[in-house]
Design a protein around this motif. Structure first.
Motif, mmCIF file in Angstrom:
data_model
loop_
_atom_site.group_PDB
_atom_site.id
_atom_site.type_symbol
_atom_site.label_atom_id
_atom_site.label_comp_id
_atom_site.label_asym_id
_atom_site.label_seq_id
_atom_site.Cartn_x
_atom_site.Cartn_y
_atom_site.Cartn_z
ATOM 1 N N ASP A 1 9.997 -6.010 8.584
ATOM 2 C CA ASP A 1 11.236 -4.994 8.847
ATOM 3 C C ASP A 1 11.119 -4.285 7.697
ATOM 4 O OD1 ASP A 1 13.242 -3.546 9.492
ATOM 5 O OD2 ASP A 1 14.818 -5.156 8.789
ATOM 6 N N PRO A 2 10.107 -3.301 7.965
ATOM 7 C CA PRO A 2 9.394 -2.245 6.778
ATOM 8 C C PRO A 2 10.370 -1.451 6.095
ATOM 9 C CG PRO A 2 8.847 -1.501 8.781
ATOM 10 C CD PRO A 2 9.326 -2.880 9.204
ATOM 11 N N VAL A 3 10.094 -1.531 4.753
ATOM 12 C CA VAL A 3 11.081 -0.594 3.925
ATOM 13 C C VAL A 3 10.302 0.011 2.931
ATOM 14 C CG1 VAL A 3 11.739 -2.473 2.561
ATOM 15 C CG2 VAL A 3 13.208 -0.485 2.671
ATOM 16 N N VAL A 4 10.496 1.157 2.325
ATOM 17 C CA VAL A 4 9.439 1.707 1.042
ATOM 18 C C VAL A 4 10.335 1.652 -0.093
ATOM 19 C CG1 VAL A 4 8.949 3.850 0.478
ATOM 20 C CG2 VAL A 4 8.387 3.310 2.653
ATOM 21 N N GLY A 5 9.509 1.072 -1.270
ATOM 22 C CA GLY A 5 10.444 1.102 -2.582
ATOM 23 C C GLY A 5 9.419 0.130 -3.493
ATOM 24 N N GLU A 6 10.182 -0.393 -4.219
ATOM 25 C CA GLU A 6 9.390 -1.423 -5.261
ATOM 26 C C GLU A 6 8.908 -2.618 -4.965
ATOM 27 O OE1 GLU A 6 11.090 -2.695 -9.008
ATOM 28 O OE2 GLU A 6 13.057 -2.075 -8.348
ATOM 29 N N CYS A 7 7.816 -3.065 -5.414
ATOM 30 C CA CYS A 7 7.384 -4.266 -5.002
ATOM 31 C C CYS A 7 8.342 -5.448 -5.398
ATOM 32 C CB CYS A 7 6.009 -4.572 -5.434
ATOM 33 S SG CYS A 7 4.855 -3.487 -5.171
ATOM 34 N N VAL B 1 0.732 -1.098 0.008
ATOM 35 C CA VAL B 1 0.020 0.074 0.047
ATOM 36 C C VAL B 1 0.882 1.205 0.050
ATOM 37 C CG1 VAL B 1 -2.022 -1.101 1.274
ATOM 38 C CG2 VAL B 1 -0.128 0.017 2.468
ATOM 39 N N GLN B 2 0.391 2.441 -0.367
ATOM 40 C CA GLN B 2 0.943 3.590 -0.031
ATOM 41 C C GLN B 2 1.512 3.835 1.330
ATOM 42 O OE1 GLN B 2 1.994 5.949 -2.194
ATOM 43 N NE2 GLN B 2 1.017 5.040 -4.212
ATOM 44 N N PRO B 3 2.686 4.286 1.359
ATOM 45 C CA PRO B 3 3.136 4.595 2.788
ATOM 46 C C PRO B 3 2.305 5.838 3.480
ATOM 47 C CG PRO B 3 4.779 5.218 1.318
ATOM 48 C CD PRO B 3 3.799 4.604 0.497
ATOM 49 N N PRO B 4 2.295 6.078 4.704
ATOM 50 C CA PRO B 4 1.473 7.225 5.398
ATOM 51 C C PRO B 4 2.387 8.456 5.080
ATOM 52 C CG PRO B 4 2.659 5.847 6.992
ATOM 53 C CD PRO B 4 2.907 4.996 5.721
ATOM 54 N N PRO B 5 1.532 9.538 4.961
ATOM 55 C CA PRO B 5 2.230 10.909 4.588
ATOM 56 C C PRO B 5 3.452 11.074 5.880
ATOM 57 C CG PRO B 5 -0.041 11.019 4.590
ATOM 58 C CD PRO B 5 0.222 9.617 5.097
ATOM 59 N N ARG C 1 5.951 1.962 -2.373
ATOM 60 C CA ARG C 1 5.047 0.989 -1.561
ATOM 61 C C ARG C 1 5.443 0.650 -0.225
ATOM 62 N NH1 ARG C 1 2.257 2.843 -5.146
ATOM 63 N NH2 ARG C 1 0.794 1.932 -6.674
ATOM 64 N N LEU C 2 4.649 0.722 0.604
ATOM 65 C CA LEU C 2 5.116 0.048 1.878
ATOM 66 C C LEU C 2 5.458 -1.410 1.669
ATOM 67 C CD1 LEU C 2 5.845 0.389 4.873
ATOM 68 C CD2 LEU C 2 3.382 0.203 5.451
ATOM 69 N N LEU C 3 6.522 -1.824 2.130
ATOM 70 C CA LEU C 3 6.967 -3.342 1.897
ATOM 71 C C LEU C 3 6.976 -4.146 3.050
ATOM 72 C CD1 LEU C 3 9.612 -2.788 -1.021
ATOM 73 C CD2 LEU C 3 7.032 -3.156 -1.168
ATOM 74 N N GLU D 1 12.846 3.444 6.218
ATOM 75 C CA GLU D 1 14.024 3.135 5.264
ATOM 76 C C GLU D 1 13.452 3.138 4.049
ATOM 77 O OE1 GLU D 1 18.219 1.165 6.205
ATOM 78 O OE2 GLU D 1 16.614 0.129 6.474
ATOM 79 N N THR D 2 14.248 3.430 3.097
ATOM 80 C CA THR D 2 14.141 3.215 1.652
ATOM 81 C C THR D 2 14.888 1.954 1.190
ATOM 82 O OG1 THR D 2 15.512 4.748 0.659
ATOM 83 C CG2 THR D 2 13.654 5.674 1.235
ATOM 84 N N VAL D 3 14.409 1.419 0.018
ATOM 85 C CA VAL D 3 15.283 0.349 -0.590
ATOM 86 C C VAL D 3 16.565 0.634 -0.868
ATOM 87 C CG1 VAL D 3 15.455 -1.310 -2.474
ATOM 88 C CG2 VAL D 3 13.368 -1.003 -1.242
ATOM 89 N N ALA D 4 16.642 1.936 -1.431
ATOM 90 C CA ALA D 4 17.946 2.501 -1.687
ATOM 91 C C ALA D 4 18.842 2.703 -0.518
ATOM 92 C CB ALA D 4 17.884 3.830 -2.539
ATOM 93 N N GLU D 5 18.380 3.187 0.571
ATOM 94 C CA GLU D 5 19.089 3.291 1.669
ATOM 95 C C GLU D 5 19.596 1.885 2.359
ATOM 96 O OE1 GLU D 5 17.118 7.351 3.294
ATOM 97 O OE2 GLU D 5 16.323 5.341 3.977
ATOM 98 N N ARG D 6 18.850 0.924 2.275
ATOM 99 C CA ARG D 6 19.195 -0.278 3.049
ATOM 100 C C ARG D 6 19.980 -1.113 2.206
ATOM 101 N NH1 ARG D 6 14.228 -4.207 5.339
ATOM 102 N NH2 ARG D 6 14.275 -2.093 6.556
ATOM 103 N N THR D 7 19.823 -1.216 0.796
ATOM 104 C CA THR D 7 20.505 -1.755 -0.031
ATOM 105 C C THR D 7 22.005 -1.292 0.037
ATOM 106 O OG1 THR D 7 19.677 -0.891 -2.036
ATOM 107 C CG2 THR D 7 18.766 -2.942 -1.333
ATOM 108 N N GLY D 8 21.965 0.145 0.233
ATOM 109 C CA GLY D 8 23.381 0.714 0.173
ATOM 110 C C GLY D 8 24.152 0.433 1.318
#
Length: 297
Positions: free
Chosen positions: A214-220, A137-141, A189-191, A146-153
Motif C-alpha cells: 500500500d505504497p507511500v512516500v516518506g522516510e524509511c 528507492v527514489q519514487p518516479p518523477p 523514498r518509495l515505501l 500518498e505521503t507519510v504526512a498525508e496518510r498519518t494525518g
C-alpha cells in the motif's frame, strides 16, 4: 468457474465497508471479465486468501503460472500497480500487465503458502529486513503516491475521534511523536507501506519477494516500524517481551541505517493507530495486544 470471495475477505471488508459499497457483489463479474480480457486459464481461488482482495491462481495463454488479484478501489489498486511497475521485480513480485486499465493486477506466481514468517524468528527478521531495503528507492518523477504526512494525518484524525479515556494517554503520546517526526526535512523514498513478515513470500527467481504494498512516500523508519511488532502475540506472551522489543528496535535500526529514536517513534504511532482501529471495529483481542505493546515504547 464461480468466483466466490473467501469468507476471510468478506469479514475483513465488512469491518471497513461504507454503506452503499457494492464491490463484493460485483466481484464475481469483475473477475470473469479480467480473466477473459487476459485469456487466462483459471486454476482456483486462493483459500483462505487475504483480507484485502481476491487472489486467483491462473495460467497465461502460454501456460506460465501467474496470479490475478482484484482489490476494492479504496485499497488503491492503481497505486499498487504504479509501485510494482517502478520496482519492476526488484525486491517485489513482478507485475505482468503494467499497462492494464481495469484495476485487476496480473502478477508472477509466488509460493503463497510460504512466507518468511515460517522461518525461525531471527532468520525471518533478517530476510524480511533485507527484502525491505531493496524496496527503498527514489519514487518516479511526477508520482502521485500518498505521503507519510498525508496518510498519518488521516489516521491521526480517526484516532482523536474514536479514542476513549482508557487509551487517551497512549493516543496523546503517539500524536506527539508524529508531530515531532514530521518536523523538519525527511528523506523521500518509495515505501511498501504495510510491510510485515507475512508480506514476504518465497519465489523462484529469487528466494524472497514482497507482495501487497500500500505504497507511500516518506522516510524509511515509517516502513520499518511495522516490522518491529511482528509476532506481537509472542512478544506479549514472553516475560521479557519489553526488553526483546527494545533490542529489536535497536537491531533493526542499526542493520538498516535508520535512526533508532525515529524508528521507536513511528513504531509507537503505528501500534497505537492499529490498536485504536482494532477496538473501533470490535477486534478487542488484537487491540489489547497492540496497545500493551505500544505501552512498552
Amino acid at each position: 468457474m464461480a468466483f466466490e470471495p473467501p469468507q476471510r475477505l468478506v469479514t475483513a471488508l465488512g469491518e471497513t465497508t461504507q454503506d452503499g459499497d457494492d464491490w463484493l457483489q460485483k466481484l464475481p463479474a469483475a473477475a470473469e471479465q479480467a480473466v477473459a480480457l487476459r485469456e487466462l486459464t483459471v486454476e482456483r481461488v486462493h483459500m483462505p486468501g487475504g483480507r484485502s482482495g481476491l487472489v486467483v491462481m491462473v495460467r497465461l495463454p502460454d501456460g506460465t503460472p501467474a496470479v490475478l488479484k482484484l482489490v476494492p478501489p479504496r485499497s488503491r489498486p492503481e497505486s499498487e500497480r504504479a509501485a510494482l511497475a517502478h520496482w519492476d521485480g526488484f525486491g517485489a513480485v513482478r507485475l505482468l500487465d503494467p499497462s492494464a486499465a481495469d484495476g485487476a493486477l496480473l502478477l508472477e506466481r509466488l509460493h503463497r503458502d510460504v512466507s518468511v514468517r515460517s522461518l525461525p524468528e531471527a532468520k525471518a527478521l533478517l530476510e524480511a529486513a533485507g527484502t525491505l531495503r531493496r524496496l527503498w528507492v527514489q519514487p518516479p518523477p511526477g508520482h502521485r503516491f500518498e505521503t507519510v504526512a498525508e496518510r498519518t494525518g488521516r489516521q491521526a484524525d480517526a484516532m482523536r475521534a474514536s479514542a476513549d479515556a482508557e487509551v487517551t494517554p497512549l493516543v496523546d503520546a503517539a500524536l506527539a511523536a508524529r508531530d515531532e517526526l514530521l518536523t523538519g526535512d525527511a528523506e523521500v523514498r518509495l515505501l511498501h507501506g504495510t510491510f510485515r513478515q507475512s508480506k514476504v513470500l518465497q519465489g523462484d527467481r529469487v528466494p524472497w519477494l514482497a507482495v501487497g504494498p500500500d505504497p507511500v512516500v516518506g522516510e524509511c523508519a515509517f516502513d520499518l516500524a511495522r516490522l518491529v511488532r511482528d509476532r506481537v502475540e509472542d512478544l506479549i506472551a514472553s516475560p521479557s517481551g519489553a526488553a526483546i522489543t527494545r533490542r529489536r528496535v535497536k537491531k533493526l535500526a542499526e542493520s538498516l541505517d535508520v535512526d533508532q529514536e525515529r524508528l521507536r517513534g513511528w513504531t509507537l504511532f503505528r501500534a497505537v493507530e492499529s490498536g485504536v482501529r482494532a477496538r473501533r471495529v470490535g477486534r478487542e483481542q488484537d487491540a489489547e495486544l497492540l496497545l500493551e505493546f505500544a505501552g512498552w515504547l
